[in-house]
Design a protein around this motif. Structure first.
Motif, PDB file in Angstrom:
ATOM      1  N   GLN A  33       0.868  -1.184   0.000  1.00 37.82           N
ATOM      2  CA  GLN A  33       0.000   0.000   0.000  1.00 37.82           C
ATOM      3  C   GLN A  33       0.898   1.225   0.000  1.00 37.82           C
ATOM      4  N   ALA A  34       0.480   2.251  -0.761  1.00 42.62           N
ATOM      5  CA  ALA A  34       1.268   3.479  -0.846  1.00 42.62           C
ATOM      6  C   ALA A  34       0.345   4.667  -1.014  1.00 42.62           C
ATOM      7  N   THR A  35       0.833   5.846  -0.648  1.00 45.59           N
ATOM      8  CA  THR A  35       0.086   7.090  -0.836  1.00 45.59           C
ATOM      9  C   THR A  35       0.800   7.938  -1.864  1.00 45.59           C
ATOM     10  N   GLY A  36       0.107   8.964  -2.334  1.00 44.84           N
ATOM     11  CA  GLY A  36       0.716   9.838  -3.328  1.00 44.84           C
ATOM     12  C   GLY A  36      -0.069  11.101  -3.529  1.00 44.84           C
ATOM     13  N   ASN A  37       0.463  11.986  -4.314  1.00 46.01           N
ATOM     14  CA  ASN A  37      -0.199  13.244  -4.651  1.00 46.01           C
ATOM     15  C   ASN A  37      -1.142  12.998  -5.818  1.00 46.01           C
ATOM     16  N   GLY A  38      -2.226  12.304  -5.551  1.00 45.10           N
ATOM     17  CA  GLY A  38      -3.157  11.889  -6.587  1.00 45.10           C
ATOM     18  C   GLY A  38      -3.145  10.385  -6.728  1.00 45.10           C
ATOM     19  N   PRO A  39      -4.204   9.809  -7.278  1.00 47.52           N
ATOM     20  CA  PRO A  39      -4.292   8.346  -7.369  1.00 47.52           C
ATOM     21  C   PRO A  39      -3.232   7.715  -8.262  1.00 47.52           C
ATOM     22  N   VAL A  40      -2.887   8.363  -9.367  1.00 49.67           N
ATOM     23  CA  VAL A  40      -1.877   7.800 -10.268  1.00 49.67           C
ATOM     24  C   VAL A  40      -0.513   7.781  -9.584  1.00 49.67           C
ATOM     25  N   ASP A  41      -0.194   8.869  -8.899  1.00 50.42           N
ATOM     26  CA  ASP A  41       1.075   8.927  -8.173  1.00 50.42           C
ATOM     27  C   ASP A  41       1.131   7.844  -7.104  1.00 50.42           C
ATOM     28  N   ALA A  42       0.002   7.602  -6.428  1.00 53.17           N
ATOM     29  CA  ALA A  42      -0.042   6.551  -5.412  1.00 53.17           C
ATOM     30  C   ALA A  42       0.204   5.171  -6.022  1.00 53.17           C
ATOM     31  N   ILE A  43      -0.393   4.917  -7.192  1.00 50.06           N
ATOM     32  CA  ILE A  43      -0.198   3.632  -7.875  1.00 50.06           C
ATOM     33  C   ILE A  43       1.261   3.445  -8.255  1.00 50.06           C
ATOM     34  N   PHE A  44       1.848   4.476  -8.831  1.00 47.16           N
ATOM     35  CA  PHE A  44       3.242   4.368  -9.269  1.00 47.16           C
ATOM     36  C   PHE A  44       4.179   4.204  -8.072  1.00 47.16           C
ATOM     37  N   ASN A  45       3.845   4.856  -6.951  1.00 44.82           N
ATOM     38  CA  ASN A  45       4.652   4.684  -5.740  1.00 44.82           C
ATOM     39  C   ASN A  45       4.547   3.253  -5.216  1.00 44.82           C
ATOM     40  N   ALA A  46       3.357   2.668  -5.335  1.00 45.08           N
ATOM     41  CA  ALA A  46       3.172   1.277  -4.901  1.00 45.08           C
ATOM     42  C   ALA A  46       3.995   0.329  -5.767  1.00 45.08           C
ATOM     43  N   ILE A  47       4.003   0.571  -7.068  1.00 41.25           N
ATOM     44  CA  ILE A  47       4.824  -0.250  -7.965  1.00 41.25           C
ATOM     45  C   ILE A  47       6.290  -0.137  -7.576  1.00 41.25           C
ATOM     46  N   HIS A  48       6.715   1.085  -7.265  1.00 38.53           N
ATOM     47  CA  HIS A  48       8.123   1.306  -6.903  1.00 38.53           C
ATOM     48  C   HIS A  48       8.491   0.556  -5.623  1.00 38.53           C
ATOM     49  N   LYS A  49       7.553   0.450  -4.699  1.00 39.16           N
ATOM     50  CA  LYS A  49       7.828  -0.283  -3.460  1.00 39.16           C
ATOM     51  C   LYS A  49       8.004  -1.771  -3.724  1.00 39.16           C
ATOM     52  N   LEU A  50       7.188  -2.319  -4.615  1.00 34.89           N
ATOM     53  CA  LEU A  50       7.272  -3.751  -4.911  1.00 34.89           C
ATOM     54  C   LEU A  50       8.423  -4.083  -5.857  1.00 34.89           C
ATOM     55  N   VAL A  51       8.711  -3.160  -6.774  1.00 32.89           N
ATOM     56  CA  VAL A  51       9.790  -3.374  -7.754  1.00 32.89           C
ATOM     57  C   VAL A  51      10.699  -2.144  -7.722  1.00 32.89           C
ATOM     58  N   PRO A  52      11.637  -2.070  -6.795  1.00 31.83           N
ATOM     59  CA  PRO A  52      12.515  -0.903  -6.696  1.00 31.83           C
ATOM     60  C   PRO A  52      13.292  -0.671  -7.990  1.00 31.83           C
ATOM     61  N   HIS A  53      13.358   0.571  -8.426  1.00 24.87           N
ATOM     62  CA  HIS A  53      14.068   0.904  -9.655  1.00 24.87           C
ATOM     63  C   HIS A  53      14.417   2.387  -9.644  1.00 24.87           C
ATOM     64  N   GLU A  54      15.273   2.782 -10.586  1.00 26.08           N
ATOM     65  CA  GLU A  54      15.716   4.166 -10.669  1.00 26.08           C
ATOM     66  C   GLU A  54      15.153   4.875 -11.899  1.00 26.08           C
ATOM     67  N   ALA A  55      14.175   4.255 -12.552  1.00 29.69           N
ATOM     68  CA  ALA A  55      13.630   4.837 -13.786  1.00 29.69           C
ATOM     69  C   ALA A  55      12.900   6.150 -13.504  1.00 29.69           C
ATOM     70  N   VAL A  56      12.999   7.058 -14.469  1.00 24.58           N
ATOM     71  CA  VAL A  56      12.351   8.366 -14.370  1.00 24.58           C
ATOM     72  C   VAL A  56      11.166   8.408 -15.338  1.00 24.58           C
ATOM     73  N   LEU A  57      10.018   8.870 -14.854  1.00 28.46           N
ATOM     74  CA  LEU A  57       8.823   8.979 -15.688  1.00 28.46           C
ATOM     75  C   LEU A  57       8.951  10.192 -16.604  1.00 28.46           C
ATOM     76  N   GLU A  58       8.957   9.940 -17.917  1.00 32.53           N
ATOM     77  CA  GLU A  58       9.081  11.021 -18.893  1.00 32.53           C
ATOM     78  C   GLU A  58       7.753  11.397 -19.527  1.00 32.53           C
ATOM     79  N   LEU A  59       6.845  10.430 -19.633  1.00 30.92           N
ATOM     80  CA  LEU A  59       5.574  10.684 -20.312  1.00 30.92           C
ATOM     81  C   LEU A  59       4.465   9.890 -19.643  1.00 30.92           C
ATOM     82  N   PHE A  60       3.338  10.558 -19.417  1.00 26.03           N
ATOM     83  CA  PHE A  60       2.118   9.890 -18.973  1.00 26.03           C
ATOM     84  C   PHE A  60       0.981  10.476 -19.809  1.00 26.03           C
ATOM     85  N   GLN A  61       0.391   9.643 -20.646  1.00 24.77           N
ATOM     86  CA  GLN A  61      -0.593  10.149 -21.613  1.00 24.77           C
ATOM     87  C   GLN A  61      -1.809   9.235 -21.621  1.00 24.77           C
TER      88      GLN A  61
END
Length: 521
Positions: A429-457
């Motif tokens: 479970q994760a929180t964020g500044n908006g639901p999409v940010d929370a989802i992406f933070n949850a993914i990052h917790k389960l799969v740690p990585h250093e990738a940077v988000l360049e596009l969300f469309q």
């Protein structure tokens, strides 16, 4: 290599498709091994004459893809790209040697700017390299193409010397590319006329155009080059490619077909397959086609203006210079729903240009039934989005199992996410500044990585409040950029799938996992 002699009053123009090489060099457009094979098979089926399958020296993966395409392609010539270096040419020769028809495409810069700053070679040194490397390529194959990189900014006298040298060394095709999209049609046409008139052995080679779209003139320049005497056009599906892209295959082919009165040239492209080719390339590269794109854009045959609609009702030719069917566009239907069976679904997929194996068909059918339960009307576009996502993400090792999101005006928003990671279910479970940010933070917790988000469309696949959302996500790490796509009636679920699609590709690209290994959490 001798070319097919056409009995038509129109001159035959060879179509050289470089979607798998120049197209894939577009940032974020990297394809998997399986995707390259699928695209190559379709290119062969639609009538492409030469498929440039890749750059074998670039990586082991590129070499393997070119080699396998060379083995599988039944009709077209398979080409590999090589710089003016013996190791490049030998690697390319090894990659294409099993092709039914094989070609080595070698190039070197010829403009003063490139020779001085890029190559740091003198004009005489470059001439020696042309002779040596073309000769080396001819030791591997009979069909050798030589390209003058930055040819449109090369001094004419020197360009003629280079072309003469390449042909004398055994080049059967001479490509004079507009590498940086600098030319205008009149001068590009004149350039080919000049070279063909001045080079004494010009009749021993086929001349080729390769135009980039930096000024939006790639298609116009390509057609002008053909009017100047070129008989091969290098292009890509949807015009994808470096920077602003390449000349679009579908635009070139249909321009020659529709305006044969002023462009008396023909190709062997099966035009009703153009839309399917466009959709496949858009799906595997995750590069959506702009709505107003010529020939294959969503709005290419759409009419909203009342004046236009009135004219269309009276006679379609008032506002359409070609029929939708001529490029493979069919009208959207609403016949598929939750009561449709597998046979009807398989028939619909065939109508839409898809051929799936039994396992893939079963997976797609189950997702379709799930979609039909959630959505009142299932459009052709919905099915296409569903199947394209299935094809692109079928090899993913990380997948969404369950997602619950709490959102609203009282933050922070939170997401509870369960992922299947290499066969093991993990939840966080994760929180964020908006639901999409929370989802992406949850993914990052389960799969740690250093990738940077360049596009969300996000865009809707069809009309209506229950439309599927199609989300594109681009991630970058270590200078590598990939794009993933996800589709679902729930925009947040689609967002999670798109992020994971991109993350899966990025981790595979960086060598962090193999298809048969579990991705570490």
């Amino acid at each position: 290599m001798s070319q097919t002699v056409s009995t038509s009053p129109k001159d035959r123009v060879l179509i050289f498709d470089t979607t798998l090489r120049d197209g894939e060099q577009c940032p974020g457009a990297t394809m998997t091994f399986e995707e390259k094979l699928e695209v190559a098979e379709l290119l062969d089926n639609i009538g492409v004459d030469i498929i440039e399958a890749g750059f074998p020296i670039a990586s082991d993966g590129d070499f393997e893809a070119v080699s396998e395409i060379a083995r599988r392609v039944k009709r077209a010539t398979v080409a590999g790209l090589a710089r003016a270096a013996f190791k490049d040419i030998d690697r390319c020769g090894e990659a294409v040697k099993h092709a039914h028809r094989a070609r080595i495409h070698t190039f070197i810069s010829t403009s003063p700017l490139h020779m001085k700053f890029k190559l740091q070679k003198s004009p005489e040194q470059v001439l020696e390299m042309i002779a040596a490397t073309v000769t080396r390529a001819r030791n591997w194959v009979e069909d050798v193409e030589w390209s003058a990189e930055d040819g449109t900014r090369t001094e004419h006298d020197y360009l003629c010397r280079c072309v003469e040298t390449a042909i004398r060394a055994g080049a059967t095709t001479i490509n004079i590319p507009d590498t940086v999209g600098y030319a205008v049609p009149e001068e590009y046409e004149a350039l080919f006329k000049m070279v063909r008139n001045r080079v004494p052995n010009a009749d021993k080679a086929v001349f080729s155009v390769h135009c980039h779209n930096d000024l939006g003139l790639a298609v116009a320049n390509s057609l002008a080059g053909v009017k100047g005497g070129a008989r091969q056009i290098e292009c890509t599906i949807n015009g994808i490619g470096e920077r602003a892209g390449n000349a679009a295959l579908e635009e070139i082919v249909m321009a020659m077909r529709v305006r044969g009165d002023v462009l008396p040239f023909e190709s062997e492209i099966v035009t009703p397959m153009l839309t399917r080719a466009s959709k496949l390339v858009a799906a595997v590269t995750n590069f959506p086609v702009q709505y107003n794109k010529a020939i294959v854009g969503k709005n290419a045959f759409a009419h909203e203006s009342g004046i236009h609609q009135d004219g269309m009702l009276k006679n379609a030719q008032t506002y359409e210079i070609m029929t939708p069917e001529s490029v493979g566009v069919t009208k959207t239907s609403l016949v598929m729903g939750k009561h449709s069976g597998r046979a009807a679904f398989r028939a619909k997929l065939k109508d839409l240009g898809y051929e799936l194996g039994d396992n893939a068909l079963e997976d797609a059918f189950n997702r379709f039934k799930d979609l039909a339960d959630r959505k009142k009307h299932v459009y052709d576009e919905d099915i296409e989005a569903l199947v394209d996502e299935e094809i692109v993400n079928s090899q993913d090792r990380i997948k969404v199992v369950a997602l619950t999101v709490i959102a609203g005006t009282m933050g922070p928003q939170s997401a509870t996410l369960t992922l299947d990671i290499g066969g093991s279910h993990q939840t966080t479970q994760a929180t964020g500044n908006g639901p999409v940010d929370a989802i992406f933070n949850a993914i990052h917790k389960l799969v740690p990585h250093e990738a940077v988000l360049e596009l969300f469309q996000v865009h809707a696949v069809t009309e209506g409040t229950d439309a599927q959302a199609e989300v594109s996500v681009r991630l970058t790490a270590d200078g590598k950029s990939v794009t993933g796509k996800g589709a679902d009636p729930d925009t947040l679920v689609a967002s999670a799938r798109a992020y994971l699609s991109s993350l899966n590709k990025l981790m595979m690209k960086r060598g962090k996992t193999k298809p048969d290994q579990q991705i570490p959490a």
